[in-house]
Write a protein that holds these residues in place. Structure first.
Motif, PDB file in Angstrom:
ATOM      1  N   HIS A  84      35.172  48.122  39.788  1.00  0.00           N
ATOM      2  CA  HIS A  84      36.338  47.621  39.089  1.00  0.00           C
ATOM      3  C   HIS A  84      36.073  46.685  37.844  1.00  0.00           C
ATOM      4  O   HIS A  84      36.802  46.215  37.316  1.00  0.00           O
ATOM      5  CB  HIS A  84      37.318  46.995  39.940  1.00  0.00           C
ATOM      6  N   GLY A  85      34.794  46.825  37.288  1.00  0.00           N
ATOM      7  CA  GLY A  85      34.388  46.372  36.002  1.00  0.00           C
ATOM      8  C   GLY A  85      34.007  44.657  36.059  1.00  0.00           C
ATOM      9  O   GLY A  85      33.647  44.209  34.843  1.00  0.00           O
ATOM     10  N   MET A  86      34.038  44.343  37.377  1.00  0.00           N
ATOM     11  CA  MET A  86      33.556  42.870  37.292  1.00  0.00           C
ATOM     12  C   MET A  86      31.864  42.768  37.180  1.00  0.00           C
ATOM     13  O   MET A  86      31.200  43.291  37.524  1.00  0.00           O
ATOM     14  CB  MET A  86      33.914  42.193  38.589  1.00  0.00           C
ATOM     15  N   ASN A  87      31.499  41.689  36.411  1.00  0.00           N
ATOM     16  CA  ASN A  87      29.993  41.319  35.909  1.00  0.00           C
ATOM     17  C   ASN A  87      29.481  40.752  37.226  1.00  0.00           C
ATOM     18  O   ASN A  87      29.908  39.701  37.630  1.00  0.00           O
ATOM     19  CB  ASN A  87      30.070  40.754  34.657  1.00  0.00           C
ATOM     20  N   LEU A  88      28.638  41.406  37.693  1.00  0.00           N
ATOM     21  CA  LEU A  88      27.669  40.746  38.814  1.00  0.00           C
ATOM     22  C   LEU A  88      26.441  40.254  38.344  1.00  0.00           C
ATOM     23  O   LEU A  88      25.649  39.839  39.161  1.00  0.00           O
ATOM     24  CB  LEU A  88      27.322  42.054  39.978  1.00  0.00           C
ATOM     25  N   GLY A  89      26.075  40.039  37.048  1.00  0.00           N
ATOM     26  CA  GLY A  89      24.906  39.558  36.545  1.00  0.00           C
ATOM     27  C   GLY A  89      24.915  38.246  36.759  1.00  0.00           C
ATOM     28  O   GLY A  89      23.621  37.570  36.607  1.00  0.00           O
ATOM     29  N   TRP A  90      25.852  37.589  37.190  1.00  0.00           N
ATOM     30  CA  TRP A  90      25.556  35.939  37.710  1.00  0.00           C
ATOM     31  C   TRP A  90      25.234  35.661  39.179  1.00  0.00           C
ATOM     32  O   TRP A  90      25.253  34.421  39.383  1.00  0.00           O
ATOM     33  CB  TRP A  90      26.873  35.258  37.224  1.00  0.00           C
ATOM     34  N   LEU A  91      24.882  36.691  39.754  1.00  0.00           N
ATOM     35  CA  LEU A  91      24.573  36.547  41.122  1.00  0.00           C
ATOM     36  C   LEU A  91      23.273  35.632  41.438  1.00  0.00           C
ATOM     37  O   LEU A  91      23.441  34.710  42.212  1.00  0.00           O
ATOM     38  CB  LEU A  91      24.662  37.760  41.993  1.00  0.00           C
ATOM     39  N   GLU A  92      22.486  35.687  40.605  1.00  0.00           N
ATOM     40  CA  GLU A  92      21.098  34.931  40.714  1.00  0.00           C
ATOM     41  C   GLU A  92      21.363  33.441  40.554  1.00  0.00           C
ATOM     42  O   GLU A  92      21.057  32.576  41.190  1.00  0.00           O
ATOM     43  CB  GLU A  92      20.092  35.336  39.812  1.00  0.00           C
ATOM     44  N   LYS A  93      22.280  33.264  39.136  1.00  0.00           N
ATOM     45  CA  LYS A  93      22.743  31.751  39.366  1.00  0.00           C
ATOM     46  C   LYS A  93      23.819  31.265  40.427  1.00  0.00           C
ATOM     47  O   LYS A  93      23.604  30.185  40.556  1.00  0.00           O
ATOM     48  CB  LYS A  93      23.180  31.450  37.969  1.00  0.00           C
ATOM     49  N   GLU A  94      24.596  32.042  40.522  1.00  0.00           N
ATOM     50  CA  GLU A  94      25.413  31.933  41.639  1.00  0.00           C
ATOM     51  C   GLU A  94      24.658  31.208  42.959  1.00  0.00           C
ATOM     52  O   GLU A  94      24.913  30.234  43.694  1.00  0.00           O
ATOM     53  CB  GLU A  94      26.311  33.017  42.132  1.00  0.00           C
ATOM     54  N   VAL A 138      39.159  41.396  40.452  1.00  0.00           N
ATOM     55  CA  VAL A 138      40.323  41.986  40.349  1.00  0.00           C
ATOM     56  C   VAL A 138      40.911  42.589  41.325  1.00  0.00           C
ATOM     57  O   VAL A 138      42.162  43.008  41.681  1.00  0.00           O
ATOM     58  CB  VAL A 138      40.593  42.773  39.055  1.00  0.00           C
ATOM     59  N   THR A 139      40.001  42.924  42.357  1.00  0.00           N
ATOM     60  CA  THR A 139      40.532  43.506  43.636  1.00  0.00           C
ATOM     61  C   THR A 139      41.229  42.567  44.635  1.00  0.00           C
ATOM     62  O   THR A 139      41.855  42.954  45.283  1.00  0.00           O
ATOM     63  CB  THR A 139      39.278  44.095  44.375  1.00  0.00           C
ATOM     64  N   LYS A 140      41.249  41.385  44.122  1.00  0.00           N
ATOM     65  CA  LYS A 140      41.778  40.380  45.026  1.00  0.00           C
ATOM     66  C   LYS A 140      43.405  40.070  44.329  1.00  0.00           C
ATOM     67  O   LYS A 140      44.072  39.223  45.052  1.00  0.00           O
ATOM     68  CB  LYS A 140      41.019  38.945  44.832  1.00  0.00           C
ATOM     69  N   ILE A 141      43.410  40.818  43.440  1.00  0.00           N
ATOM     70  CA  ILE A 141      45.036  40.711  42.646  1.00  0.00           C
ATOM     71  C   ILE A 141      45.887  41.584  43.875  1.00  0.00           C
ATOM     72  O   ILE A 141      45.608  42.789  43.917  1.00  0.00           O
ATOM     73  CB  ILE A 141      45.191  41.206  41.190  1.00  0.00           C
ATOM     74  N   PRO A 142      46.921  41.055  44.266  1.00  0.00           N
ATOM     75  CA  PRO A 142      47.436  41.797  45.467  1.00  0.00           C
ATOM     76  C   PRO A 142      48.372  43.068  45.256  1.00  0.00           C
ATOM     77  O   PRO A 142      48.581  43.996  46.037  1.00  0.00           O
ATOM     78  CB  PRO A 142      48.762  40.664  46.035  1.00  0.00           C
ATOM     79  N   SER A 143      48.594  43.228  43.842  1.00  0.00           N
ATOM     80  CA  SER A 143      49.642  44.656  43.542  1.00  0.00           C
ATOM     81  C   SER A 143      48.957  45.138  42.250  1.00  0.00           C
ATOM     82  O   SER A 143      48.257  44.462  41.395  1.00  0.00           O
ATOM     83  CB  SER A 143      50.921  43.918  43.242  1.00  0.00           C
ATOM     84  N   GLY A 144      48.790  46.436  42.134  1.00  0.00           N
ATOM     85  CA  GLY A 144      48.440  46.902  40.999  1.00  0.00           C
ATOM     86  C   GLY A 144      46.564  47.513  41.497  1.00  0.00           C
ATOM     87  O   GLY A 144      46.190  46.602  42.215  1.00  0.00           O
ATOM     88  N   ARG A 145      46.462  48.736  40.692  1.00  0.00           N
ATOM     89  CA  ARG A 145      45.218  48.979  40.749  1.00  0.00           C
ATOM     90  C   ARG A 145      44.269  48.685  39.501  1.00  0.00           C
ATOM     91  O   ARG A 145      44.429  49.271  38.436  1.00  0.00           O
ATOM     92  CB  ARG A 145      45.021  50.750  40.866  1.00  0.00           C
ATOM     93  N   PHE A 146      43.621  47.360  39.555  1.00  0.00           N
ATOM     94  CA  PHE A 146      43.217  46.919  38.440  1.00  0.00           C
ATOM     95  C   PHE A 146      41.722  47.141  37.975  1.00  0.00           C
ATOM     96  O   PHE A 146      40.900  47.547  38.900  1.00  0.00           O
ATOM     97  CB  PHE A 146      43.264  45.328  38.847  1.00  0.00           C
ATOM     98  N   TYR A 147      41.481  47.089  36.706  1.00  0.00           N
ATOM     99  CA  TYR A 147      40.220  47.250  36.275  1.00  0.00           C
ATOM    100  C   TYR A 147      40.037  45.961  35.350  1.00  0.00           C
ATOM    101  O   TYR A 147      40.863  45.776  34.264  1.00  0.00           O
ATOM    102  CB  TYR A 147      39.904  48.800  35.476  1.00  0.00           C
ATOM    103  N   ASN A 148      38.818  45.610  35.527  1.00  0.00           N
ATOM    104  CA  ASN A 148      38.472  44.343  34.412  1.00  0.00           C
ATOM    105  C   ASN A 148      37.858  44.709  33.124  1.00  0.00           C
ATOM    106  O   ASN A 148      36.783  45.260  33.081  1.00  0.00           O
ATOM    107  CB  ASN A 148      37.404  43.461  35.086  1.00  0.00           C
ATOM    108  N   MET A 149      38.743  44.775  32.208  1.00  0.00           N
ATOM    109  CA  MET A 149      38.340  45.135  30.844  1.00  0.00           C
ATOM    110  C   MET A 149      37.658  44.416  30.058  1.00  0.00           C
ATOM    111  O   MET A 149      37.899  44.642  28.624  1.00  0.00           O
ATOM    112  CB  MET A 149      39.718  45.620  29.912  1.00  0.00           C
TER     113      MET A 149
END
Length: 361
Positions: A194-204, A85-96
């Protein structure tokens, strides 16, 4: 042994057992309830948490403790958890995002935010097929998905008892044993600030290195399903209420349908078509589902139900624009009352061609 001594011994054993059960559950904290709701610190950290974390409770609690930090929110299931969500250009976003998210839960959280004076500028909501097949009451007794008590109105003492005054599962006991005796403290659920799940990094990393799908992507038998009329009606009514809430409180609302992998999409396609038609009468939305160049390529997914980080980036670019490389032209259609008929005809033709090509009819 006298009756009195027998009674006292029995009660003592029961008390010891109860204390032991609560202590084990509290320490193991399978669903990260102690780490979030019952954390006495002034704030809770974005950190690594148990794999079975209840984000339905964690995420609202994080916002309640940081009411000024964010003014925009992305809601949806674990599928949208990979959207940065940090890539969304406007607003201070949190991934809910939270597991198996339903529109009724988004509405309840938004109302609670407003009641607590949390400013809302923009809300983005990702929709899934199960949003229209599961009743709002589906999660009431699922420990992974029970709502925050401030959102549901549940008593906190009762909430505490549900999680900690219960018989732990064998998996939980084994986790506790590994922590205490073998000093294993693996926490597989990683969240960024910002709430993004980083748990897929190994599979990525694996997908990037091989360039190949990492799950069985073979097409299964074609068996169309039906959506329940009552559940669909309830979901659409809730979406209407969310749209109305956005108008009353003057925040921007953006809906999109997630890009399901083609194998998952196929059997939902016909039932979903009628839902899409009705949804277009309630609100405009972006449709990333269907049989497009992204959803038919298994390399774009970690597993059948979860798309990759790069697909999340494509969604952000389609919704909000940006300077990065544009997503494929066939990925993400803006749907309105005016173009819904044409859009559904195109998707129907794509489905027919796809089934003929793969001899699934």
């Amino acid at each position: 042994m006298s009756y009195f001594k027998w009674l006292m011994t029995t009660l003592s054993l029961l008390l010891i057992s109860a204390v032991l059960i609560v202590t084990v559950n509290f320490i193991v904290d399978t669903h990260a309830i102690r780490l979030s709701l019952f954390n006495m610190a002034g704030n809770i950290r974005q950190d690594a948490y148990p794999e079975a974390i209840n984000q339905h409770t964690f995420n609202p609690e994080f916002i309640f403790r940081n009411p000024e930090k964010f003014d925009s929110f992305l809601f949806g299931s674990s599928r949208v958890a990979v959207i940065d969500v940090t890539k969304i250009p406007s607003g201070r976003f949190y991934n809910m995002s939270y597991s198996e998210a339903l529109p009724a839960q988004h509405l309840a959280i938004l109302k609670t935010f407003l009641q607590k004076g949390i400013r809302i500028k923009t809300v983005v909501i990702g929709l899934d097929e199960f949003c229209f097949t599961l009743p709002a009451t589906h999660h009431q007794k699922q420990l992974l998905r029970i709502m925050h008590p401030d959102v549901s109105g549940q008593n906190r003492l009762e909430f505490f008892a549900m999680y900690f005054f219960r018989k732990p599962t064998l998996w939980e006991v084994n986790t506790w044993r590994d922590r205490i005796f073998y000093h294993k403290n693996e926490k597989k659920f990683l969240l960024d600030d910002h709430g993004m799940n980083l748990g897929w990094l190994e599979k990525e990393k694996t997908v990037e290195e091989t360039g190949l799908p990492i799950f069985d992507s073979a097409i299964r038998e074609y068996k169309p399903i039906r959506f329940g009329a009552k559940e669909t009606e309830e979901a659409l009514d809730v979406i209407k209420a969310i749209v109305a809430l956005s108008r009353i409180h003057h925040f921007t609302i953006v809906f999109f349908i997630n890009p399901f992998y083609s194998r998952l999409y196929l059997n939902n396609a016909e039932a979903f078509s009628s839902v899409k038609a009705r949804l277009a009468q309630v609100t405009d939305y972006y449709d990333f589902s269907g049989l497009n160049s992204v959803t038919t390529n298994a390399v774009n997914y970690y597993e059948e139900s979860h798309y990759r980080y790069r697909v999340g980036d494509m969604i952000v670019l389609r919704l909000f624009g940006g300077n990065a490389k544009k997503p494929p032209d066939d990925f993400g259609v803006m749907v309105t009352r005016q173009n819904i008929g044409r859009h559904l005809e195109n998707q129907k033709s794509e489905l027919e061609d796809y089934l003929k090509t793969r001899h699934l009819q």
